[in-house]
Design a protein around this motif. Sequence first.
Motif, PDB file in Angstrom:
ATOM      1  N   ARG A  73       5.674   0.242  -3.747  1.00  0.00           N
ATOM      2  CA  ARG A  73       5.579   0.356  -5.102  1.00  0.00           C
ATOM      3  C   ARG A  73       7.116   0.468  -5.893  1.00  0.00           C
ATOM      4  NH1 ARG A  73       1.553   2.897  -8.473  1.00  0.00           N
ATOM      5  NH2 ARG A  73       0.204   1.792  -7.176  1.00  0.00           N
ATOM      6  N   TYR A  74       8.015   1.362  -5.230  1.00  0.00           N
ATOM      7  CA  TYR A  74       9.138   1.556  -5.859  1.00  0.00           C
ATOM      8  C   TYR A  74       9.956   0.290  -5.531  1.00  0.00           C
ATOM      9  CZ  TYR A  74       8.355   6.748  -5.724  1.00  0.00           C
ATOM     10  OH  TYR A  74       7.981   7.930  -6.364  1.00  0.00           O
TER      11      TYR A  74
ATOM     12  N   SER B 284      11.708  -4.903 -10.989  1.00  0.00           N
ATOM     13  CA  SER B 284      11.107  -5.744 -12.205  1.00  0.00           C
ATOM     14  C   SER B 284      11.973  -4.965 -13.272  1.00  0.00           C
ATOM     15  CB  SER B 284       9.587  -4.924 -12.110  1.00  0.00           C
ATOM     16  OG  SER B 284       8.932  -4.847 -13.414  1.00  0.00           O
ATOM     17  N   ASN B 285      12.293  -3.631 -13.500  1.00  0.00           N
ATOM     18  CA  ASN B 285      13.069  -2.984 -14.582  1.00  0.00           C
ATOM     19  C   ASN B 285      13.759  -2.011 -14.061  1.00  0.00           C
ATOM     20  OD1 ASN B 285      13.919  -1.942 -16.935  1.00  0.00           O
ATOM     21  ND2 ASN B 285      11.827  -2.435 -17.959  1.00  0.00           N
TER      22      ASN B 285
ATOM     23  N   TYR C 229       0.740  -1.345   0.189  1.00  0.00           N
ATOM     24  CA  TYR C 229      -0.034   0.044  -0.159  1.00  0.00           C
ATOM     25  C   TYR C 229       0.829   1.214  -0.117  1.00  0.00           C
ATOM     26  CZ  TYR C 229      -3.925  -3.039   0.665  1.00  0.00           C
ATOM     27  OH  TYR C 229      -4.950  -4.009   0.654  1.00  0.00           O
ATOM     28  N   THR C 230       2.204   1.104   0.179  1.00  0.00           N
ATOM     29  CA  THR C 230       2.928   2.248   0.354  1.00  0.00           C
ATOM     30  C   THR C 230       3.553   2.688  -0.957  1.00  0.00           C
ATOM     31  OG1 THR C 230       4.858   1.487   0.918  1.00  0.00           O
ATOM     32  CG2 THR C 230       3.082   2.265   2.732  1.00  0.00           C
ATOM     33  N   ARG C 231       3.863   4.114  -1.121  1.00  0.00           N
ATOM     34  CA  ARG C 231       4.846   4.301  -2.295  1.00  0.00           C
ATOM     35  C   ARG C 231       6.401   3.898  -2.251  1.00  0.00           C
ATOM     36  NH1 ARG C 231       5.103  10.468  -1.909  1.00  0.00           N
ATOM     37  NH2 ARG C 231       7.312  10.533  -1.764  1.00  0.00           N
TER      38      ARG C 231
ATOM     39  N   ALA D 134      14.103   1.207 -16.330  1.00  0.00           N
ATOM     40  CA  ALA D 134      12.806   2.035 -16.340  1.00  0.00           C
ATOM     41  C   ALA D 134      12.360   2.699 -15.091  1.00  0.00           C
ATOM     42  CB  ALA D 134      11.656   0.930 -16.727  1.00  0.00           C
ATOM     43  N   ALA D 135      13.077   2.284 -13.859  1.00  0.00           N
ATOM     44  CA  ALA D 135      12.590   2.795 -12.620  1.00  0.00           C
ATOM     45  C   ALA D 135      13.393   4.157 -12.531  1.00  0.00           C
ATOM     46  CB  ALA D 135      13.169   1.732 -11.394  1.00  0.00           C
ATOM     47  N   ARG D 136      14.684   4.037 -13.053  1.00  0.00           N
ATOM     48  CA  ARG D 136      15.467   5.232 -13.059  1.00  0.00           C
ATOM     49  C   ARG D 136      15.042   6.107 -13.887  1.00  0.00           C
ATOM     50  NH1 ARG D 136      19.725   1.757 -12.047  1.00  0.00           N
ATOM     51  NH2 ARG D 136      20.024   1.288 -14.318  1.00  0.00           N
ATOM     52  N   LEU D 137      14.408   5.582 -15.100  1.00  0.00           N
ATOM     53  CA  LEU D 137      13.745   6.745 -16.094  1.00  0.00           C
ATOM     54  C   LEU D 137      12.692   7.494 -15.531  1.00  0.00           C
ATOM     55  CD1 LEU D 137      14.153   4.915 -19.439  1.00  0.00           C
ATOM     56  CD2 LEU D 137      15.032   7.115 -18.946  1.00  0.00           C
ATOM     57  N   ALA D 138      11.882   6.608 -14.552  1.00  0.00           N
ATOM     58  CA  ALA D 138      10.756   7.453 -14.133  1.00  0.00           C
ATOM     59  C   ALA D 138      11.050   8.207 -12.775  1.00  0.00           C
ATOM     60  CB  ALA D 138       9.842   6.431 -13.543  1.00  0.00           C
ATOM     61  N   GLY D 139      12.379   8.500 -12.410  1.00  0.00           N
ATOM     62  CA  GLY D 139      12.896   9.199 -11.355  1.00  0.00           C
ATOM     63  C   GLY D 139      13.057   8.601 -10.054  1.00  0.00           C
ATOM     64  N   ILE D 140      13.052   7.266 -10.110  1.00  0.00           N
ATOM     65  CA  ILE D 140      13.134   6.566  -8.699  1.00  0.00           C
ATOM     66  C   ILE D 140      14.581   6.505  -8.490  1.00  0.00           C
ATOM     67  CG2 ILE D 140      12.788   4.327  -7.558  1.00  0.00           C
ATOM     68  CD1 ILE D 140      10.220   3.792  -9.250  1.00  0.00           C
TER      69      ILE D 140
ATOM     70  N   MET E  59       9.296  -1.942  -8.516  1.00  0.00           N
ATOM     71  CA  MET E  59       9.369  -1.551  -9.775  1.00  0.00           C
ATOM     72  C   MET E  59      10.857  -1.623  -9.952  1.00  0.00           C
ATOM     73  SD  MET E  59       6.852  -0.605 -11.192  1.00  0.00           S
ATOM     74  CE  MET E  59       5.134   0.161 -11.514  1.00  0.00           C
TER      75      MET E  59
END
Lengths: 337, 494
Positions: free
Chosen positions: A204-205, A211-212, A199-201, A215-221, A208
């Motif tokens: 999710r991070y 998983s990839n 349930y938390t952000r 892609a996670a870095r590209l989404a700013g994680i 993600m």
Amino acid sequence: MTTQTEVVGRQTTEAKSTIWLRRLRALAQVWTLLALMIFFSLVSTSFLHPNNLNNILVQVSTLAILGTGMTFVLLTGQIDLSIAALVTLTGIISAHMFTAMKIAEPWPTVAALGAATLLGIISGIASTRFRIPAFMTTLAMSLIASGLATWISQGRTYFTISPVAQFLGSGRVAGQDSFRILPIVAALCLLIGFLVLRYTRFGRYVYMTGSNPSAARLAGINTNLIIGATLAISGFTAGLAGMVNMGRLGSAQPQVIDSFLIDAIGAVVLGGTSLSGGRGGILQTVIGLLIYGTLRNGLDNIPQIDPFMKQFITGVVLLGALVVNLLFAGRAGRDRT
Amino acid sequence: MSESPILELNHISMRFGGLQALDDVSFDLREGEVHALVGENGAGKSTLMRILSGVYTEYGGEYILDGQPVKLRSPHDALYRGIGMIHQELSVMPELSVAENLFLGRQPYTRWGMIDWKMMNRVAEEEMQKLGFDIDVRQPLENYSLGIQQVAEVLRVILSGARVLIMDEPTSALSPSEVERLIELTNVLRALHKRSIIYISHFLDEVMRVADRITVLRDGRKVSTLDSESTSKSHLISLILGREADATLPSTEEHKGGISLLSVQNLSAEAFNDISFEIGAGEIVGLYGPVGAGHFDVARTLFGMFRFDSGTISVDGHQFPSNFSARYAIAHGVAYATESRRKSLFMDTANYANITLPHLNRIGGILPQYHKEVSVARQAMEAVNVQPCVPDNTVGTLSGGNQQKVAIARWITFPPRVFVVSEPTRGMDVGAKNEVLSILIDFRNQGFGVLVVSSEPETVLAVADRIIVMSRGKIVSELQNSDDLQKDALMRLI
């Protein structure tokens, strides 16, 4: 597979039959668990006795606490090899402060848990800052932790332990024969892990990142921060497991119990959390723990089995369980590649 | 040069689903000849090359080697029969020595069963010298330039017995002096080693210099095979494009857009050098270059995914620090969609989670809220017309074009100042292409800056107001886009 099943559950455009098929596959581990339980309840009269079921819970509790942290780490695609040594180190720190240095609670507990978390954070920083795989940093950390435990204890075993550890490890809710505290601690640990991952952000991070990663870095994680944080969590849960383990045994020994590490990873992966990250979750870990516990305990309840054969049989059944899992989940796995 | 072909392809056809990739293409290669293959992206060069090198084994038509029809089973089988492939992305082992690379997989042994280092190093040295390279073959290959690494790869393929070499865009990543050396190398190979070379390149000047004959492909068909001595660059361009080339180059104009949103000054990194440009509000700038020109690396750098050595990047007059992260870029108004959807999307994860991921902090605080996320995602998906518009479905279930729209939809809810998008329409059918391009135009019309980075001239010509042309890591020209500007003008510049 929390996110996975969640997604499947909400599919609206797919045919109903495919959804059911996918659900069946997602539940592969549950079928394995049920099969084992039915098998043992048939061959052993004592297996289904409430006392024995309670035993299973107590037996897997320490593993459950370790498995919670391990689930976080594996979900990011990393691994933590230091947990068994951290279990030992926390016990020694707590016992040494309480017995040898005569420091009152809560400080021994705080220091022990803090040290385990700190070592997890150090592994995390070393892995992400210097791009050393967590496999290596945590391996080094495991030597550091067990080395510290040996040094602090000078090789001796502490037979007096703090009341906090005693309460966590062998305390009971009410009277002599009431429910143990230990499974409750383990369940709380799993529950918190479940809520955080689902349930938390941050949860999710974590998914993600595993998983990839690109892609996670590209989404700013900040994937480094996430990986570091999961190693810190794993350090903390290893510390907690160290406290309850000491409480259960009633003593703190400087020897590292290596099986904790393999068992924790084994249970988490058996449940269906992927070693390469991104797939799995606490629900899977719970199933994996129960399979593990059932298997270990079930064999003890069949008196006909030669005790010297137990380990061998455990290995064979474990391999069988993994194959069954794969047969159930296999198609789904291949579809994704 | 002998006239009898050592390799022939007769009436080759190949389909991928509904797409006719090759249609009745015939091709032949003579001994000691350099035969170039040219054509636009998607003309069928890669398909033909993969048939030649044994990657694709199911096709219509005949493959004749040394007068005998053959059926290659694999790239390994092709190499066994003497057909070697030099990939654009080198497959050398940088950590091994030059000599080890040359003998990869075929190290000579002494009679004690140990690797015969003496012989390996001696032969490697001799072979390199024959090609005019006097280098220490005991050094790891990574100590040498990309040009030398490529020479090593070519030599390795030759030493493993290849008589036919297929070179795919061999010069795209090389510096001008290295290109000269490679051209010399091909001359040596054909004169001294009697090898035949199939040469695939976008650089027509280079092709005309190096090739004996040139085969032009267009839309999967062979247009013509010409002697390179009796043709001209503009004739080639017209054959490639299928219409008369415009002989005059449009004049370069100064940018006269609105306020500058993105300003890049003298940006240099490993893959590019001294890049400067500006993007104004309400402007689409196209950054065009052949594969390997460094333009994709420029895009990555703008989003903090790639370190730069010198120069500045500013958005809205705010200068970015020297090693900023993607998070920083997002927070300061830069959005980025990569050329690789696989690298930027989570295929197994629901659309809504893909779309909201960069903005989770703004959508639901610490606890993401499913309903809020889905409604945000649905709006964004509707805005770019993702079909089917089901936020709960996984991205992997969508077609390529719709996946790309999801990658773009990410940036719609909280619009950036500048949107950098690499190869927005790669691998899409015409309908999806136009939809994606019109989304970019919408972005511009709302007053944002858009940078379209592409190796497909059609893409930049279709949407860009201004086109910056890059080649080999440098900006070679900047053009105002107009209806008169044609593909051939862009191709002539690189």
